[in-house]
Design an enzyme around this catalytic site. Structure first.
Site, PDB file in Angstrom:
ATOM      1  N   TYR A 123      11.180   8.730   0.568  1.00 23.87           N
ATOM      2  CA  TYR A 123      11.114   7.665  -0.431  1.00 23.87           C
ATOM      3  C   TYR A 123      11.720   8.031  -1.791  1.00 23.87           C
ATOM      4  CZ  TYR A 123       7.992   5.621   3.034  1.00 23.87           C
ATOM      5  OH  TYR A 123       7.478   5.101   4.197  1.00 23.87           O
ATOM      6  N   ALA A 172       3.193  -0.705   4.837  1.00 19.60           N
ATOM      7  CA  ALA A 172       2.688  -0.661   6.215  1.00 19.60           C
ATOM      8  C   ALA A 172       2.228  -2.028   6.723  1.00 19.60           C
ATOM      9  CB  ALA A 172       1.548   0.355   6.323  1.00 19.60           C
ATOM     10  N   PRO A 189       0.793  -1.230   0.000  1.00 20.64           N
ATOM     11  CA  PRO A 189       0.000   0.000   0.000  1.00 20.64           C
ATOM     12  C   PRO A 189       0.823   1.277   0.000  1.00 20.64           C
ATOM     13  CG  PRO A 189      -0.173  -1.128   2.108  1.00 20.64           C
ATOM     14  CD  PRO A 189       0.501  -2.074   1.160  1.00 20.64           C
ATOM     15  N   ASN A 190       0.360   2.216  -0.770  1.00 23.34           N
ATOM     16  CA  ASN A 190       0.919   3.574  -0.895  1.00 23.34           C
ATOM     17  C   ASN A 190       2.190   3.640  -1.733  1.00 23.34           C
ATOM     18  OD1 ASN A 190      -1.037   5.076   0.744  1.00 23.34           O
ATOM     19  ND2 ASN A 190      -0.282   3.776   2.393  1.00 23.34           N
ATOM     20  N   ARG A 223       4.670  10.909  -2.668  1.00 22.59           N
ATOM     21  CA  ARG A 223       4.559  10.647  -1.245  1.00 22.59           C
ATOM     22  C   ARG A 223       5.901  10.870  -0.554  1.00 22.59           C
ATOM     23  NH1 ARG A 223       4.676   4.531   1.085  1.00 22.59           N
ATOM     24  NH2 ARG A 223       4.221   5.056   3.252  1.00 22.59           N
ATOM     25  N   HIS A 283      12.657  -2.804   1.928  1.00 22.29           N
ATOM     26  CA  HIS A 283      12.118  -1.485   2.282  1.00 22.29           C
ATOM     27  C   HIS A 283      13.027  -0.427   1.684  1.00 22.29           C
ATOM     28  CE1 HIS A 283       9.307  -3.284   5.038  1.00 22.29           C
ATOM     29  NE2 HIS A 283      10.297  -4.049   5.472  1.00 22.29           N
ATOM     30  N   ASN A 290       7.861  -5.783  -0.905  1.00 28.55           N
ATOM     31  CA  ASN A 290       7.848  -4.620  -0.022  1.00 28.55           C
ATOM     32  C   ASN A 290       6.429  -4.534   0.532  1.00 28.55           C
ATOM     33  OD1 ASN A 290       7.746  -2.194   1.297  1.00 28.55           O
ATOM     34  ND2 ASN A 290       9.019  -1.108  -0.184  1.00 28.55           N
ATOM     35  N   ARG A 302      13.262   4.948  12.074  1.00 26.59           N
ATOM     36  CA  ARG A 302      12.064   5.793  12.013  1.00 26.59           C
ATOM     37  C   ARG A 302      11.195   5.575  13.261  1.00 26.59           C
ATOM     38  NH1 ARG A 302       9.438   5.020   6.323  1.00 26.59           N
ATOM     39  NH2 ARG A 302       8.344   6.917   7.010  1.00 26.59           N
ATOM     40  N   GLU A 357      12.380  -9.575   1.786  1.00 28.44           N
ATOM     41  CA  GLU A 357      11.620  -8.405   2.255  1.00 28.44           C
ATOM     42  C   GLU A 357      12.467  -7.164   1.959  1.00 28.44           C
ATOM     43  OE1 GLU A 357      11.427  -8.233   6.507  1.00 28.44           O
ATOM     44  OE2 GLU A 357       9.992  -6.583   6.529  1.00 28.44           O
TER      45      GLU A 357
HETATM   46  C1  DQA Z   1       8.312   1.021   3.618  1.00 26.86           C
HETATM   47  C2  DQA Z   1       8.455   1.291   5.115  1.00 26.86           C
HETATM   48  C3  DQA Z   1       7.116   1.114   5.816  1.00 26.86           C
HETATM   49  O1  DQA Z   1       7.250   1.405   7.199  1.00 26.86           O
HETATM   50  C4  DQA Z   1       6.095   2.067   5.241  1.00 26.86           C
HETATM   51  O2  DQA Z   1       4.831   1.846   5.837  1.00 26.86           O
HETATM   52  C5  DQA Z   1       6.008   2.029   3.767  1.00 26.86           C
HETATM   53  C6  DQA Z   1       7.229   1.868   2.985  1.00 26.86           C
HETATM   54  C7  DQA Z   1       9.627   1.315   2.855  1.00 26.86           C
HETATM   55  O3  DQA Z   1       9.736   0.898   1.713  1.00 26.86           O
HETATM   56  O4  DQA Z   1      10.511   1.998   3.388  1.00 26.86           O
HETATM   57  O5  DQA Z   1       4.950   2.227   3.178  1.00 26.86           O
HETATM   58  O6  DQA Z   1       8.010  -0.354   3.424  1.00 26.86           O
END
Ligand code: DQA
Length: 146
Positions: free
Chosen positions: A23, A77, A10-11, A18, A103, A74, A110, A101
């Site tokens: 990012y 959240a 998501p996102n 964003r 990120h 990835n 964070r 995994e």
């Molecule tokens: C994320 C880190 C997560 O905490 C966050 O909710 C994201 C992006 C990252 O790629 O750094 O949406 O997965």
């Protein structure tokens, strides 16, 4: 040729818009294009997908198991609380497939709610904090597999 599903949660479709200070300024399409180039270099067959929906991600992980595809995930959240996604990710690794995994940011540097990953313990490994390069490193892990 090994097959890899690169799954973004998501996102992540909002990359570039964003929080660019966290990012970066590249869009999801830019990321997908880079992943496709890297996959070609590494002789991997790759498909990049993004969804904001938990059940869609769960379905894609089931698909990876059934299709014998490795996974670069990835979970965004969902990383921090989705036991459903964790259970699906566990099926990938227990099937003998690689699940990395990834990120973009370093969640451990964070907010404290980001310090917990429910996916990490069932993943083959985690790459965090290196931006888009993390996806390249994850693909290298798959390509290096005997
Ligand atoms: C994320 C880190 C997560 O905490 C966050 O909710 C994201 C992006 C990252 O790629 O750094 O949406 O997965």
């Amino acid at each position: 040729m090994a097959r890899v599903l690169v799954l973004n949660g998501p996102n992540l479709g909002r990359l570039g818009v964003r929080e660019p200070e966290v990012y970066g300024s590249e869009s999801h399409a830019d990321l997908a294009a880079a992943v496709e180039i890297w996959a070609k270099e590494l002789d991997l067959e790759v498909e990049v997908r993004q969804t904001d929906d938990e059940s869609t991600l769960v379905g894609w992980l089931h698909e990876a198991v059934d299709a014998r595809a490795h996974v670069v995930l990835n979970p965004a959240a969902f990383t921090h609380y989705s036991y459903a996604l964790r259970d699906s990710a566990a099926q990938v690794t227990t099937a003998g497939l690689v699940l990395v995994e990834v990120h973009l940011s370093n969640p451990y540097a964070r907010e404290t709610f980001r310090h917990v990953s429910v996916i990490g313990p069932v993943a083959s490994g985690t790459v965090a904090g290196f931006g888009a390069l993390g996806y390249r490193l994850a693909l290298e892990v798959v390509a290096a597999r005997p």
